[in-house]
Structure formats: C-alpha cells, structure tokens
Design a protein around this motif. Sequence first.
Motif, PDB file in Angstrom:
ATOM      1  N   GLU A   1       0.847  -1.236  -0.120  1.00 35.68           N
ATOM      2  CA  GLU A   1       0.113   0.081   0.067  1.00 35.68           C
ATOM      3  C   GLU A   1       0.724   1.308  -0.319  1.00 35.68           C
ATOM      4  OE1 GLU A   1      -3.659   0.193   2.572  1.00 35.68           O
ATOM      5  OE2 GLU A   1      -2.514  -0.960   2.952  1.00 35.68           O
ATOM      6  N   TRP A   2       0.515   2.305  -0.745  1.00 40.03           N
ATOM      7  CA  TRP A   2       0.893   3.326  -0.528  1.00 40.03           C
ATOM      8  C   TRP A   2       0.743   4.820   0.055  1.00 40.03           C
ATOM      9  CZ3 TRP A   2       6.512   2.956  -0.858  1.00 40.03           C
ATOM     10  CH2 TRP A   2       6.729   1.696  -2.011  1.00 40.03           C
TER      11      TRP A   2
ATOM     12  N   ARG B   1      28.813 -13.334  31.722  1.00 44.15           N
ATOM     13  CA  ARG B   1      29.119 -12.843  30.631  1.00 44.15           C
ATOM     14  C   ARG B   1      28.324 -11.850  29.625  1.00 44.15           C
ATOM     15  NH1 ARG B   1      27.114 -14.910  25.712  1.00 44.15           N
ATOM     16  NH2 ARG B   1      26.075 -16.423  26.651  1.00 44.15           N
TER      17      ARG B   1
ATOM     18  N   LEU C   1      18.682   7.807   2.757  1.00 46.35           N
ATOM     19  CA  LEU C   1      17.498   9.023   3.425  1.00 46.35           C
ATOM     20  C   LEU C   1      16.608   9.358   2.613  1.00 46.35           C
ATOM     21  CD1 LEU C   1      20.291  12.241   3.903  1.00 46.35           C
ATOM     22  CD2 LEU C   1      18.729  10.625   5.417  1.00 46.35           C
TER      23      LEU C   1
ATOM     24  N   ASN D   1      13.454  12.208   8.286  1.00 45.99           N
ATOM     25  CA  ASN D   1      14.361  13.158   8.049  1.00 45.99           C
ATOM     26  C   ASN D   1      13.624  14.157   9.044  1.00 45.99           C
ATOM     27  OD1 ASN D   1      15.861  10.958   6.758  1.00 45.99           O
ATOM     28  ND2 ASN D   1      14.676  11.444   4.766  1.00 45.99           N
TER      29      ASN D   1
ATOM     30  N   GLU E   1      29.192 -11.045  13.965  1.00 44.12           N
ATOM     31  CA  GLU E   1      28.925 -10.378  15.370  1.00 44.12           C
ATOM     32  C   GLU E   1      27.499  -9.865  15.370  1.00 44.12           C
ATOM     33  OE1 GLU E   1      30.189 -11.057  17.373  1.00 44.12           O
ATOM     34  OE2 GLU E   1      29.240 -10.653  19.272  1.00 44.12           O
TER      35      GLU E   1
ATOM     36  N   SER F   1      32.253  -4.602  27.257  1.00 44.33           N
ATOM     37  CA  SER F   1      33.334  -3.975  25.906  1.00 44.33           C
ATOM     38  C   SER F   1      31.997  -3.626  25.339  1.00 44.33           C
ATOM     39  CB  SER F   1      33.492  -5.600  25.269  1.00 44.33           C
ATOM     40  OG  SER F   1      32.997  -6.702  26.075  1.00 44.33           O
TER      41      SER F   1
ATOM     42  N   ARG G   1      13.716 -11.667  11.629  1.00 47.87           N
ATOM     43  CA  ARG G   1      13.386 -11.016  10.653  1.00 47.87           C
ATOM     44  C   ARG G   1      14.000  -9.198  10.701  1.00 47.87           C
ATOM     45  NH1 ARG G   1       7.620  -8.261  10.603  1.00 47.87           N
ATOM     46  NH2 ARG G   1       8.350  -5.940  10.521  1.00 47.87           N
TER      47      ARG G   1
ATOM     48  N   GLU H   1      19.274 -10.259  19.700  1.00 46.81           N
ATOM     49  CA  GLU H   1      18.245  -9.044  20.549  1.00 46.81           C
ATOM     50  C   GLU H   1      16.358  -9.271  19.485  1.00 46.81           C
ATOM     51  OE1 GLU H   1      18.738  -6.475  22.540  1.00 46.81           O
ATOM     52  OE2 GLU H   1      20.785  -7.980  22.939  1.00 46.81           O
ATOM     53  N   ASP H   2      16.781  -8.888  18.322  1.00 46.70           N
ATOM     54  CA  ASP H   2      15.122  -8.154  17.070  1.00 46.70           C
ATOM     55  C   ASP H   2      15.334 -10.055  16.083  1.00 46.70           C
ATOM     56  OD1 ASP H   2      16.174  -5.809  18.515  1.00 46.70           O
ATOM     57  OD2 ASP H   2      16.957  -5.170  16.846  1.00 46.70           O
TER      58      ASP H   2
ATOM     59  N   GLN I   1      10.993  -4.157  17.898  1.00 48.11           N
ATOM     60  CA  GLN I   1      11.156  -5.535  18.001  1.00 48.11           C
ATOM     61  C   GLN I   1       9.461  -6.410  18.803  1.00 48.11           C
ATOM     62  OE1 GLN I   1      13.713  -4.850  21.879  1.00 48.11           O
ATOM     63  NE2 GLN I   1      14.866  -6.091  20.452  1.00 48.11           N
TER      64      GLN I   1
ATOM     65  N   ILE J   1      24.578 -10.518  17.201  1.00 47.27           N
ATOM     66  CA  ILE J   1      23.287  -9.848  18.357  1.00 47.27           C
ATOM     67  C   ILE J   1      22.135  -9.733  17.477  1.00 47.27           C
ATOM     68  CG2 ILE J   1      23.435  -7.849  19.620  1.00 47.27           C
ATOM     69  CD1 ILE J   1      25.876  -9.084  20.339  1.00 47.27           C
TER      70      ILE J   1
ATOM     71  N   GLU K   1       8.384   5.606   3.963  1.00 45.51           N
ATOM     72  CA  GLU K   1       7.530   5.636   5.625  1.00 45.51           C
ATOM     73  C   GLU K   1       6.533   5.844   4.200  1.00 45.51           C
ATOM     74  OE1 GLU K   1      10.463   7.830   8.135  1.00 45.51           O
ATOM     75  OE2 GLU K   1       9.365   8.995   5.959  1.00 45.51           O
TER      76      GLU K   1
ATOM     77  N   LEU L   1      34.940 -12.447  25.583  1.00 48.51           N
ATOM     78  CA  LEU L   1      34.893 -11.774  26.150  1.00 48.51           C
ATOM     79  C   LEU L   1      34.913 -11.298  24.434  1.00 48.51           C
ATOM     80  CD1 LEU L   1      37.396 -10.423  28.274  1.00 48.51           C
ATOM     81  CD2 LEU L   1      35.686 -10.637  28.783  1.00 48.51           C
ATOM     82  N   LEU L   2      34.403 -10.061  24.300  1.00 47.12           N
ATOM     83  CA  LEU L   2      33.600  -9.209  23.513  1.00 47.12           C
ATOM     84  C   LEU L   2      35.036  -9.411  22.333  1.00 47.12           C
ATOM     85  CD1 LEU L   2      31.785  -8.291  20.996  1.00 47.12           C
ATOM     86  CD2 LEU L   2      32.923  -5.906  21.800  1.00 47.12           C
TER      87      LEU L   2
ATOM     88  N   ARG M   1      35.976 -12.739  21.080  1.00 52.55           N
ATOM     89  CA  ARG M   1      34.982 -13.714  20.298  1.00 52.55           C
ATOM     90  C   ARG M   1      35.166 -13.136  18.791  1.00 52.55           C
ATOM     91  NH1 ARG M   1      30.944 -12.757  22.880  1.00 52.55           N
ATOM     92  NH2 ARG M   1      30.156 -10.256  21.628  1.00 52.55           N
TER      93      ARG M   1
ATOM     94  N   ALA N   1      28.774 -18.537  21.086  1.00 54.35           N
ATOM     95  CA  ALA N   1      28.206 -17.349  22.251  1.00 54.35           C
ATOM     96  C   ALA N   1      27.952 -18.663  23.431  1.00 54.35           C
ATOM     97  CB  ALA N   1      26.396 -17.577  21.756  1.00 54.35           C
TER      98      ALA N   1
ATOM     99  N   ASN O   1      31.410 -18.099  26.357  1.00 54.98           N
ATOM    100  CA  ASN O   1      31.783 -16.548  26.931  1.00 54.98           C
ATOM    101  C   ASN O   1      32.835 -16.433  27.357  1.00 54.98           C
ATOM    102  OD1 ASN O   1      30.567 -15.669  29.156  1.00 54.98           O
ATOM    103  ND2 ASN O   1      31.640 -17.447  30.961  1.00 54.98           N
TER     104      ASN O   1
ATOM    105  N   TYR P   1       4.769   3.804   2.931  1.00 47.82           N
ATOM    106  CA  TYR P   1       4.795   2.572   2.701  1.00 47.82           C
ATOM    107  C   TYR P   1       4.196   2.567   4.174  1.00 47.82           C
ATOM    108  CZ  TYR P   1       5.397  -2.727   3.578  1.00 47.82           C
ATOM    109  OH  TYR P   1       4.145  -4.083   4.140  1.00 47.82           O
ATOM    110  N   ARG P   2       5.480   2.758   5.072  1.00 44.84           N
ATOM    111  CA  ARG P   2       4.982   2.539   6.457  1.00 44.84           C
ATOM    112  C   ARG P   2       3.993   3.124   6.871  1.00 44.84           C
ATOM    113  NH1 ARG P   2       8.884   4.382  11.647  1.00 44.84           N
ATOM    114  NH2 ARG P   2       7.696   3.846  13.125  1.00 44.84           N
ATOM    115  N   PHE P   3       3.618   4.475   6.985  1.00 48.87           N
ATOM    116  CA  PHE P   3       2.066   4.989   7.379  1.00 48.87           C
ATOM    117  C   PHE P   3       0.980   5.107   6.601  1.00 48.87           C
ATOM    118  CE2 PHE P   3       5.933   7.875   8.272  1.00 48.87           C
ATOM    119  CZ  PHE P   3       6.155   6.952  10.376  1.00 48.87           C
TER     120      PHE P   3
END
Lengths: 317, 516
Positions: free
Chosen positions: A4-5, A121, B337, A20, B435, A128, B447, B443-444, A192, B439, B503, B388-389, B392, B383, B386, B505-507
């Motif tokens: 959709e646009w 850990r 942008l 932006n 790396e 770090s 996707r 975390e996310d 998330q 992560i 955006e 250190l960064l 790793r 992972a 254990n 599309y997003r909005f």
Amino acid sequence: MTLEWVRPSVLRKLGILGMNGRNVDYIGRYNDRRLYPLVDDKLQTKKMALQYEIKTPDLLGYIAFQSEVKKIEEFIPEGEGFVIKPAQGSGGKGILVILSHENGKFVKPSGEVLDLAELRRHVSNTLSGLYSLGGRDDVAVFEKLIEFDNAFDGFSYEGVPDVRVIIYRGFPVLAMMRLSTSTSDGKANLHQGAVGAGIHIGTGKAINAVQFDRPITHHPDTDKDLRTLEVPHWDEILEIAARAYDMTGLGYLGADVVLDKKRGPMLLELNARPGLAIQIANNTGMLQRFEAIDKVANKPWDYKKRIAYSLEQFGGE
Amino acid sequence: MRSKYQIYLIAAGLVILALSIMFYKIEFLGYSLSPETKRSLYEVEAKVSFEGTGKGAFVSLALPPDQDGFIRVNEDAASSDFGFVIANRHGTRRAEWSRREVTGKQTLYYTEEILPDPNYRAEKQPEPVINPAYEKLELGDLSGKVVEQLIREARTHSYDDVTFAAYLVKKFSNKTDQTISLIFHKYVKNDQDLQRAFAVILAKADIPFNMIEALKLGATKRVNRLIPMFEVYDARKKRWQLFDLHKGQIDRPADLYFWNRGPDAVLITENVKRPRVSFAVTETLVPARTATLKAQKAQESIWNGFSLFSLPIDSQNNFKRLLLVPIGALVVVLLRLFVGLKTSGTFMPVLLAMAFAETQLIPGIVMFLVVVGIGLLFRSYLAHLNLLLVARISAVLILVVGIMVYVAILSYRLGIQESVTITFFPMIILAWTIERMSIIWEEDGPREVLKQGGGSLIVAILAYFAMTAPMVGYLTYNFPETLLIILAIIIVAGRYSGYRLSELYRFASFAKRIDR
C-alpha cells in the motif's frame, strides 16, 4: 501482504512526522549534542533525577571494570528480581531482566534459566561495549526489578510495561503505553514486536494499539482487549515527563515512565531520539501539535503551566 | 532557517568551484569529458645522413623553437658514438653531433613528439628586431644596386613592413618583369634561393624578419620536406606575420610546424660528404587523457603538481579505487535518506561494493553469503564459550580467514577461477558484520537480520553498479573535483527533511485510516 502506498502530500496534510523530518527539524534543531550524555548514560540520568527529586528505580550498584565482574553477586539482591542494563545502551539492547533467582539459577521472564557464568558473560559483554552506542566501553547498571502496577495485568507479556511520553520543548505531545509480547522477548521496544497503545493525553485512556506498525485490538499473547487499558496516576506521569525537559534541556525528548505497585510512577530512562510509531499508536500525526506548541514555547512557563496548555490543546475528545 | 540557506550557498559554491576547475581543465589543459575522445600526437623524425671523409665530422641541425599551438612532449636524439649537445646559435636551438675520424655512411636521428594545442602560447616570441646574422647574407653576386632599386620601388608601393613584404612577394611572382626574370635566371633555382633573395632584400631594407623552414603535419607522409617561408614583424598588431614565398601574406595553418626559425641553415656540416636531412611524420591518435598527461608533464603546469597523474603508477591505481569511495557513500546517503533502506553498519555496503568490483558481482554475492552464513553458524556456537567481546570477534575473524582460504581452494578445484579473488573481501568488516548480525538475531530476531542484511546487500549491489560504471570511474579519476559536487549533493541531502520512500509504505494504512 499487499503493498500500500500513500502520497507524501497526504502525509504532510495529516501532519505525520517522518524520520528525516525528525532528525533535521527537531532533533537537529532542539537537541544540543552536548546534552546527549545526560540521556544516553543512564547513570547520569539517574543522578540528575535524584537532584530534581524525580523518582527512579532503585539503583543496586554498577560495574565499570572487567575485574569487578567476579563480584557480580554483591549486586544481586537476596530473593528479589533485578535488571542489568548497559548504561549507554540503545533500543533496549542488552537489558537483562531476572524475575527471580535461587541457588545460582536465574529466571528470565521467558522462563529461560541462566546460571551465574552466563550472567557474568552478559555483564562482561556489556562492559566491552557490545550493546552501547558506537561500541564504546560501558558500565553495567544493576537496578531493582519493578513490581508493576496491577492495572496492567494481562496487558503485558513477560515484561515491564512503560509509558513513553513525547515532550516537545517541555510540553507533553503524545503518549503511548509500550507493552511487551512474546515476540518482543519481554522488551518494550516497538520494533522488536512490543505493542504500542496510544494513550490520550487528557484522560490516560487507550486510544488505539499497534504491533509492527499495524493496528490490533487485542494483546497477541494474553488476548486482553487493549481498548480497556487505563493508566493510573496519569497526572503524575505527565509531570515527570514534563520536568524531564527542565532537567535535560532537550527539546525533542521521549520520557519512559514505569509504574511501580508501591512507589508509583518512576522515570525509567530518557531518549533523545524517540521513534515515530507513537503517531500510529495514537491515530494522529505530531506536526500540528508541534505547531500549537511553537506558538507559546517562548513563554517562561513552568511545567505545570505547560501541562495545562497541553491538556487544553490536546486533552479534549 | 538561516543555516538552511547557508547550506545551499555552500553547496552552490562547491558546485561552481568544481565546474570551474573542470571547465578550466577541459578548455585549457585539453582534458576531455568523455573517455573516447582522441587527440593527434605527432612523432617527427629528422634523419641526417652523410658520408665521412676520414676527418673529424661536425653536424649541426636546427631544432624546432618553442612556438604557439604546439607542445613538445618528448625529444630524443640517437647518435651512436657521436658526441651530442644541444646548442644555441643566433637564438635558435641546434642539435650538434661531432666525432673524430668518421668514415663511411652515417645516419643520425633526432625525434620529437608534439601535441597540437591551439591554446598553447610559446613562452618567448622572437624579438622584433633584425638578427645581425641576416646582414651577412648574400645572393651570389647580386649587386647592391638592384637590391636598392627593388627596395625603393617596394617602399613607394607600401606603407609599412608587412605591405612592403607583400609587395615584394607579388613583384617576384611576376616573371615578365625584367629585373625579376633576371634574378630568377641567374640566382634563384629553387624556393630556398627565393627565400634567400627575400631575406637579402628585407635585411637591406632593415625590416625585422625571420627565415622559416616549416613542416606540414596534416597528412601522415613518410617523408616530408621543409617548406621555406619567412615572417615579418607587424609593429601595428605586435605580432609576426607569416609569408608564403608565392602567395604572400598568409594566416598560419594549424598544422604548420616551424622547424627552423632563424638566420642559419637547417643543416650545417663540416668535413662530411653528401649531407642530407629528411623528415618523417607519423600521426598517432591517443586518448585525450594520455595526450593531456603528456602535455602536462612537458608544460609543468601549476595543475601538474596537484594532479594525480604526477603520482607513481601503482599509487595512481590505488587512488582510482579510493576516488570511487565517495560515489559509494553517495549511494548509501541517497538510499538511506530518500529510500529508507536499513543497512548493517553505515559504510559496510561501500566496502562490500569495492570487494564486488574485484570479484565480479555474482561470485561476490555468493561468497559473501557463504562467508556470513558459515560465520553466523560458528558464532552461535562461540556464544556458548563465554568469551570476551574482543576475543570473540578475533575468533570470528580467524574463522573468516579460514573460510576464505577453503572457499578459494575448494572452488578452484571445482574449476571456478573467480573464487581466488575472495581475498579482496574486507575481513575485519566481515567479522564485525557477522558479530553484529548475530546480536541482531538474538535481540531483534531473524526478521531484522534479513531486513538489515538484505538492505546492506541491495545498497552494496547498487553502489557496485555506480562505482563500476566506466564513465563514473573516468570522471572521478580525471576530474577529482567531482568530489566537491558529490560533497555538495550530500550536504544538501543531509538537510532533506521530507518523507522517505519506505515511510510512504510504512504510514500508508495508518494515513488512510485517519484520513477521513
């Protein structure tokens, strides 16, 4: 999923703020880069909040050096849940919530059990700079777990819900409740997969809810009707948020407030680059509200007057 | 808002500056906007042949003066066993060979490469005075009386030096005139003699002039002859006016190259038999850039010192690649942008695109996916250890090197040659990408990994196409000032506060919902 646009002119007409526009016209203009450390470093935010007598979650302690990682147990409260977060983390990265612990077994909200080595850990990774902006060396902050208010039972899945209030030049503009889901792994970040429920500035009641930018009516895990959500202590939350501007001087600010069962609303953290999904959650664009504020922003009002103005402008039905 | 105008002002300034430099280089330094343009480069060879007499031989050959319209880019004299110097006699450069006891046939060569350039101006023009050497010139026993009579006649029919010379040439073309026909009969056997006749008269009349022997470069001919001509100083226009011996006053053709401009003969010899000089001209078409480069080297232009061409060849090649980085950055800026693509690491796609440029696109993408894929698997195992960064990431880095080696060997065995170029991948960047991706995965979720990884790959591919376009490479390398234009675009883009394509599309559904 069909594509959709929408034409840019429509977005402009509706006063929807784009990425932006946010970066150039608001963050770039009203957020002085020198002030960023005040919000990017959660320890500094905490210290400042203390000065301004704004409530924040109890600090258990912090670890700044790898050699101190051994002493991690010193900061773990007996028989209580706690949170470890990177002081300079962004986007909820690296926040580890432990609901309860027993005999060196630490239980995450998801039910996953960690041992002490895994905890170490995580702290060592935090130091770090794995979770911090730009990979800088960081500090791991230990906080007492918030016992969230019963008003939110069933609205959030495995995590602390918080209220995000956008403060523009000291005036509350938009608010949203961020509710964690199984997808978001107990985190309150919308990208998330957390649910964002737009909260009416005047009443503290839910307007609309979104997940991944799409509207939903019921919480995906608990199936609770999100429209019945009502945030208690609403006046206090607005106050904390509006005062965060006096504290930091940042003109475009997101204040995250949590509600503790006993202590009431507390400032969790501040964000100098708050996201745009709050518009979708509120069914409204921000730009018209910004314009209304720009008319009076130069008046030397204190936070009470500013909140009153916001309520008058945006608090009606 | 004032800062917004400031930005447009700066951007406009940068663009104008860049365009002016480009204009200057195209207009005055002979640069060309497109790589296909060719320019003529002439190689002129003067071959002197003679026979030795057993005594010490001396050969002196006039050399072309510095002159308008031609840049000498190279000169060389082959002179086996002869002593060789370049001397200056009567204001003319001369190549002088000498040797004791010369016998048998000998050949000496002098060659030079010249580049026609209509904008080139010689540093020094001949002085507008008569060279004293001309006064000793004689034409057999032609009496002074005849000369003076001709001068008198020309004076009455002219009002200045140029018209004087013009009348003279016209007079000499009229063979029915008694005096002239006598001169021709007795003294003038060829054009050299005719030139000498004019020289004697002009010298006597005290008119500043020069004898000229010129080469016609136009058509490539094996052997070219020098054309005798002369020039007279036009005091009114303050310049030298060229004269053809038969046609009189002429404009100098663009392909006329002065070989000798002065009182002495082209070839002067001592103690040799049958001296002869012949000329050969070869025209080669060279890319305008090569020509420009040669011209700059010869010309010592102020730009020469600042030009990339003044660097050694291998560092030039490095800079060729380096100058493409801003193009990649521009692609990143535009896609982030204006389109709103997410990338993992701001400039990782640029480095990836540079690697693709070496490996070719498809093998590059395959290798990238293989390395990152294996890396992610390995990283998920790491992972548990254990670490250190720093340790790793170093472990991942070593793994990346290992994967590269094995991919190269394996696919080489399978007959896929391209795989050897895998070494061009930026290892550190790959390790960090792995790396960061792992992560993000934690975390996310996958996707977001797909979103950022795909975004990075799309940006890298587009940057690859932008950076490998031949025209882009040509422009950035020959006109590094295009960087200023890119800078201007990026500065202006940095203030773009409109919506991103993503955006829209997003909005979309949101906007349609509330737009009632």
